[in-house]
Design a protein around this motif. Structure first.
Motif, mmCIF file in Angstrom:
data_model
loop_
_atom_site.group_PDB
_atom_site.id
_atom_site.type_symbol
_atom_site.label_atom_id
_atom_site.label_comp_id
_atom_site.label_asym_id
_atom_site.label_seq_id
_atom_site.Cartn_x
_atom_site.Cartn_y
_atom_site.Cartn_z
ATOM 1 N N ASN A 133 13.230 10.936 20.924
ATOM 2 C CA ASN A 133 11.826 10.545 20.761
ATOM 3 C C ASN A 133 11.165 10.316 22.113
ATOM 4 O OD1 ASN A 133 11.929 10.648 17.964
ATOM 5 N ND2 ASN A 133 12.385 8.466 17.722
ATOM 6 N N ILE A 134 11.855 9.553 22.979
ATOM 7 C CA ILE A 134 11.265 9.243 24.280
ATOM 8 C C ILE A 134 11.142 10.505 25.126
ATOM 9 C CG2 ILE A 134 11.643 7.967 26.426
ATOM 10 C CD1 ILE A 134 12.933 5.755 24.768
ATOM 11 N N ALA A 135 12.111 11.402 25.023
ATOM 12 C CA ALA A 135 12.042 12.656 25.789
ATOM 13 C C ALA A 135 10.825 13.483 25.376
ATOM 14 C CB ALA A 135 13.317 13.456 25.585
ATOM 15 N N ASN A 136 10.408 13.379 24.130
ATOM 16 C CA ASN A 136 9.286 14.172 23.612
ATOM 17 C C ASN A 136 7.999 13.367 23.505
ATOM 18 O OD1 ASN A 136 10.277 17.009 22.640
ATOM 19 N ND2 ASN A 136 11.901 15.575 22.028
ATOM 20 N N VAL A 137 7.886 12.330 24.310
ATOM 21 C CA VAL A 137 6.700 11.479 24.222
ATOM 22 C C VAL A 137 5.422 12.239 24.563
ATOM 23 C CG1 VAL A 137 6.854 10.656 26.610
ATOM 24 C CG2 VAL A 137 5.777 9.219 24.848
ATOM 25 N N ASN A 138 5.517 13.332 25.327
ATOM 26 C CA ASN A 138 4.333 14.118 25.689
ATOM 27 C C ASN A 138 4.375 15.540 25.120
ATOM 28 O OD1 ASN A 138 2.838 12.218 27.275
ATOM 29 N ND2 ASN A 138 4.394 12.446 28.880
ATOM 30 N N THR A 139 5.221 15.756 24.113
ATOM 31 C CA THR A 139 5.307 17.079 23.496
ATOM 32 C C THR A 139 4.202 17.243 22.457
ATOM 33 O OG1 THR A 139 7.701 17.133 23.821
ATOM 34 C CG2 THR A 139 6.775 18.644 22.189
ATOM 35 N N VAL A 140 3.426 18.315 22.596
ATOM 36 C CA VAL A 140 2.310 18.551 21.675
ATOM 37 C C VAL A 140 2.836 18.751 20.256
ATOM 38 C CG1 VAL A 140 0.443 20.152 21.064
ATOM 39 C CG2 VAL A 140 0.862 19.558 23.460
ATOM 40 N N GLY A 141 2.291 17.975 19.322
ATOM 41 C CA GLY A 141 2.626 18.121 17.920
ATOM 42 C C GLY A 141 3.970 17.559 17.512
ATOM 43 N N TYR A 142 4.647 16.851 18.434
ATOM 44 C CA TYR A 142 5.976 16.324 18.105
ATOM 45 C C TYR A 142 5.855 15.158 17.128
ATOM 46 C CZ TYR A 142 10.489 14.013 18.554
ATOM 47 O OH TYR A 142 11.694 13.427 18.281
ATOM 48 N N ASP A 169 8.674 10.901 11.026
ATOM 49 C CA ASP A 169 7.366 10.275 10.800
ATOM 50 C C ASP A 169 6.281 11.336 10.986
ATOM 51 O OD1 ASP A 169 5.112 8.756 10.651
ATOM 52 O OD2 ASP A 169 5.454 7.646 12.523
ATOM 53 N N HIS A 170 5.650 11.747 9.898
ATOM 54 C CA HIS A 170 4.650 12.818 9.953
ATOM 55 C C HIS A 170 3.219 12.285 10.064
ATOM 56 C CE1 HIS A 170 7.060 16.505 9.225
ATOM 57 N NE2 HIS A 170 7.929 15.638 8.686
ATOM 58 N N THR A 171 3.064 11.013 10.435
ATOM 59 C CA THR A 171 1.705 10.504 10.638
ATOM 60 C C THR A 171 1.063 11.217 11.839
ATOM 61 O OG1 THR A 171 2.513 8.705 12.030
ATOM 62 C CG2 THR A 171 2.223 8.250 9.675
ATOM 63 N N GLU A 173 7.528 0.674 20.527
ATOM 64 C CA GLU A 173 8.466 0.595 19.410
ATOM 65 C C GLU A 173 9.821 1.184 19.784
ATOM 66 O OE1 GLU A 173 8.870 2.315 14.821
ATOM 67 O OE2 GLU A 173 6.986 2.499 15.924
ATOM 68 N N GLN A 174 9.807 2.284 20.539
ATOM 69 C CA GLN A 174 11.070 2.918 20.931
ATOM 70 C C GLN A 174 11.874 2.021 21.869
ATOM 71 O OE1 GLN A 174 12.154 5.842 19.525
ATOM 72 N NE2 GLN A 174 10.281 5.560 18.295
ATOM 73 N N PHE A 175 11.194 1.359 22.821
ATOM 74 C CA PHE A 175 11.911 0.467 23.741
ATOM 75 C C PHE A 175 12.506 -0.728 22.992
ATOM 76 C CE2 PHE A 175 9.135 2.022 27.467
ATOM 77 C CZ PHE A 175 10.042 3.023 27.731
ATOM 78 N N THR A 176 11.757 -1.230 22.002
ATOM 79 C CA THR A 176 12.280 -2.339 21.194
ATOM 80 C C THR A 176 13.517 -1.902 20.417
ATOM 81 O OG1 THR A 176 10.062 -3.274 20.971
ATOM 82 C CG2 THR A 176 11.715 -3.996 19.390
ATOM 83 N N SER A 233 7.992 11.894 15.647
ATOM 84 C CA SER A 233 9.135 11.043 15.954
ATOM 85 C C SER A 233 10.001 10.832 14.718
ATOM 86 C CB SER A 233 8.661 9.687 16.484
ATOM 87 O OG SER A 233 7.922 9.002 15.482
ATOM 88 N N SER A 234 11.254 10.458 14.989
ATOM 89 C CA SER A 234 12.208 10.192 13.917
ATOM 90 C C SER A 234 12.728 8.766 14.034
ATOM 91 C CB SER A 234 13.392 11.174 13.989
ATOM 92 O OG SER A 234 12.953 12.504 13.837
ATOM 93 N N SER A 235 13.202 8.257 12.937
ATOM 94 C CA SER A 235 13.797 6.912 12.942
ATOM 95 C C SER A 235 15.060 6.924 12.081
ATOM 96 C CB SER A 235 12.800 5.874 12.409
ATOM 97 O OG SER A 235 12.410 6.185 11.085
ATOM 98 N N VAL A 236 16.007 6.023 12.432
ATOM 99 C CA VAL A 236 17.316 5.960 11.761
ATOM 100 C C VAL A 236 17.406 4.682 10.955
ATOM 101 C CG1 VAL A 236 19.811 5.891 12.096
ATOM 102 C CG2 VAL A 236 18.389 7.319 13.576
ATOM 103 N N THR A 237 17.907 4.815 9.749
ATOM 104 C CA THR A 237 18.260 3.631 8.958
ATOM 105 C C THR A 237 19.749 3.694 8.643
ATOM 106 O OG1 THR A 237 17.678 4.757 6.904
ATOM 107 C CG2 THR A 237 15.970 3.413 7.923
ATOM 108 N N PHE A 238 20.371 2.491 8.550
ATOM 109 C CA PHE A 238 21.801 2.401 8.294
ATOM 110 C C PHE A 238 22.052 2.062 6.827
ATOM 111 C CE2 PHE A 238 22.308 0.862 12.937
ATOM 112 C CZ PHE A 238 22.252 2.166 13.376
ATOM 113 N N LYS A 239 23.282 2.396 6.396
ATOM 114 C CA LYS A 239 23.713 2.007 5.059
ATOM 115 C C LYS A 239 25.149 1.468 5.151
ATOM 116 C CE LYS A 239 25.595 6.517 3.733
ATOM 117 N NZ LYS A 239 25.560 7.623 2.755
ATOM 118 N N GLU A 240 25.431 0.542 4.261
ATOM 119 C CA GLU A 240 26.790 -0.017 4.207
ATOM 120 C C GLU A 240 27.728 1.020 3.609
ATOM 121 O OE1 GLU A 240 29.091 -3.929 2.365
ATOM 122 O OE2 GLU A 240 27.136 -3.290 1.611
#
Length: 523
Positions: free
Chosen positions: A29-38, A83-85, A489-492, A40-47
């Motif tokens: 995500n951070i690598a593509n912070v300036n990529t046009v039309g990129y 995240d397609h927002t 959000e990414q740094f957090t 971002s993705s997020s990860v959730t965990f499961k037990e």
């Protein structure tokens, strides 16, 4: 070795793997912070699965129930969600830079299949294809019908390809001309106007039309004279005017008007026996008009196509001018440059109401044959319906269709994706329209690299249509959609991921120390 201790170690290993995956996503995500039309993705965990040490027991025999005892076996990645927002729009001022405001994706084709993207940096390649500049994939849409300019967005999309047929706008011959304005109600002669028209080759011809007000007149022959008597302006008092040429009386030419009989009598020394003969036809005209004007009547214009002798008027007797209908004009096709006219050129009659509005003859047509190789038998419909006849002088406004050949000089794209070409002849016309795809579940799309997506079984099929319809967003021209990565959000997330990784590694080292202590007990 106690299997319980091994459980904690493997749980720690699963935690390391899961947090490493999360860090991989954050890094991307951070690598593509300036990529046009990129997006971002997020990860959730499961037990992961739990090992049951004791099952649950129901209450019985006066004793309460017992809950189950279970030990978890670690953590796994539950989902990696895109995240397609919409990202922020960055103005570029480039007319082929496009962004979508709202839902939807540009449709591109790699030569084998359609893919979908939010990156709208486009350009024309050497072959006239509208392509995505980062990968050369061709933008999909619908091309306009070359003859009508209509766009059928209900058919399957195709390559946006501005071929030679769209680069040139072929000439269109003039087929209709509108002549509006005013014909002077006080005028009694002929007025000519010119109308510029185009043939099938786009070459211009000048059409000359005449408008002649119907007034009292007479064409007649007196001796060797072929004469035309015509009122110079509309005057009902000249209707049925009689001009009576008396016998020679050796007097200087003179005329008198009798209102009772509406007659002008003309006397003169026709044979010039007393050297008082009229010098020419103009002298006769002046004498007649002096008599008419003295009684408040309009003048009469007298012209001759052939001339005779003054003695021809000696006792020639009475002639009578016509009694034309009021408010009537005759129009005629006089000439067309670089063209041949029919044997009987077009003509017509226009009548007006007393209030100056047109009564009849509001339409007509002319035909001619260009001599420059253009299509022959060209017909132009004339519309006179907006003409008036008022005492306000002449005022003509002329509009005609048809256009010259034009070369494509550029194009624009509107918020509906319609591509409109601008041509050297000053005209514009639709060339095509960019398609937009809508997905019911965009989060189900598969990433294909280069900010491209492809449908999956969970995304639904693409619903391709026009921008601004069916839930699809509109196109913003001169803007690019930037990455929707939120760095704060990414740094957090990076900090919490790092702490989670550290904690899981601590589980492994602690478990290892416990195992070492267990081994030492046997020594």
């Amino acid at each position: 070795m106690d299997s319980g201790m091994m459980r904690s170690m493997y749980a720690g290993v699963s935690g390391l793997k899961a947090h490493q995956t999360r860090m991989d996503v954050i890094g991307n995500n951070i690598a593509n912070v300036n990529t046009v039309g990129y997006k971002s993705s997020s990860v959730t965990f499961k037990e992961m699965l739990s090992q049951t040490l004791r099952g649950a027991k129901a209450p019985q025999g006066g004793r309460g129930g017992v809950n189950p005892m279970q030990v978890g076996l670690g953590v796994g990645v539950g989902s990696i969600t895109v995240d397609h927002t919409q990202g922020n729009l960055q103005p570029t001022g480039v007319t082929t830079d496009l962004a979508i405001q709202g839902n939807g994706y540009f449709v591109v084709n790699n030569g084998q299949k359609n893919l979908f993207t939010r990156a709208g940096r486009l350009n024309l390649d050497d072959n006239g294809y509208l392509v995505n500049v980062s990968n050369g994939f061709v933008i999909q849409g619908w091309m306009a019908d070359i003859s009508t300019g209509t766009i059928n967005s209900g058919q399957d999309p195709e390559n946006i390809h501005i071929t030679d047929e769209y680069s040139i706008m072929n000439a269109r011959a003039t087929g209709n001309a509108t002549i509006s304005g005013n014909l002077d109600s006080q005028f009694g002669g002929t007025r000519e106007i010119t109308v510029d028209v185009l043939d099938s080759l786009g070459e211009m011809h000048t059409v000359t039309l005449s408008f002649t007000k119907r007034v009292p007149e007479l064409t007649t022959t007196i001796g060797g004279w072929d004469l035309n008597f015509r009122a110079t302006e509309p005057d009902i008092n000249l209707n049925n005017l009689t001009i009576d040429f008396l016998a020679d009386d050796d007097s200087q030419i003179n005329a008198s008007y009798n209102s009772g009989t509406n007659t002008v009598t003309v006397a003169a020394d026709w044979d010039n026996s007393s050297t008082n003969a009229p010098a020419d036809l103009e002298a006769i005209e002046n004498a007649i008009n002096d008599a008419l004007n003295a009684n408040g009547l309009a003048s009469v214009d007298i012209t001759a196509t052939t001339t005779g002798a003054m003695t021809d008027f000696d006792g020639a007797g009475a002639i009578t001018l016509s009694n034309p209908p009021s408010n009537t004009w005759d129009w005629n096709l006089v000439d067309v440059t670089d063209a041949n006219l029919p044997a009987s050129p077009a003509s017509g009659t226009i009548t007006f109401n007393p209030d100056g509005t047109i009564n009849s003859g509001s339409n007509g047509s002319i035909a001619f044959d260009p001599t420059n190789g253009a299509a022959t038998g060209q017909t132009i419909n004339l519309d006179f319906s907006a003409l008036t006849q008022l005492a306000e002088g002449f005022d003509f406004k002329i509009n005609s269709d048809g256009y010259e050949t034009g070369a494509l000089e550029g194009f624009t794209i509107d918020d509906g994706g319609v591509i409109t070409g601008s041509y050297s002849n000053g005209l514009v016309r639709p060339i095509g329209q960019i398609a937009i795809a809508y997905f019911v579940n965009p989060s189900g799309l598969m990433k294909e690299g280069e900010t491209l997506f492809s449908p999956s079984e969970n995304s639904g099929d693409p619903q391709i249509g026009e921008a601004g319809s069916g839930g699809r967003g509109k196109i913003s021209v001169g803007n690019l959609e930037m990455s929707n990565v939120d760095l704060a959000e990414q740094f957090t997330d990076m900090i919490t991921t790092q702490r989670g990784f550290q904690a899981n590694s601590k589980i492994i080292t602690t478990t290892d120390q416990m195992l070492q202590d267990l081994v030492n007990l046997k020594r």
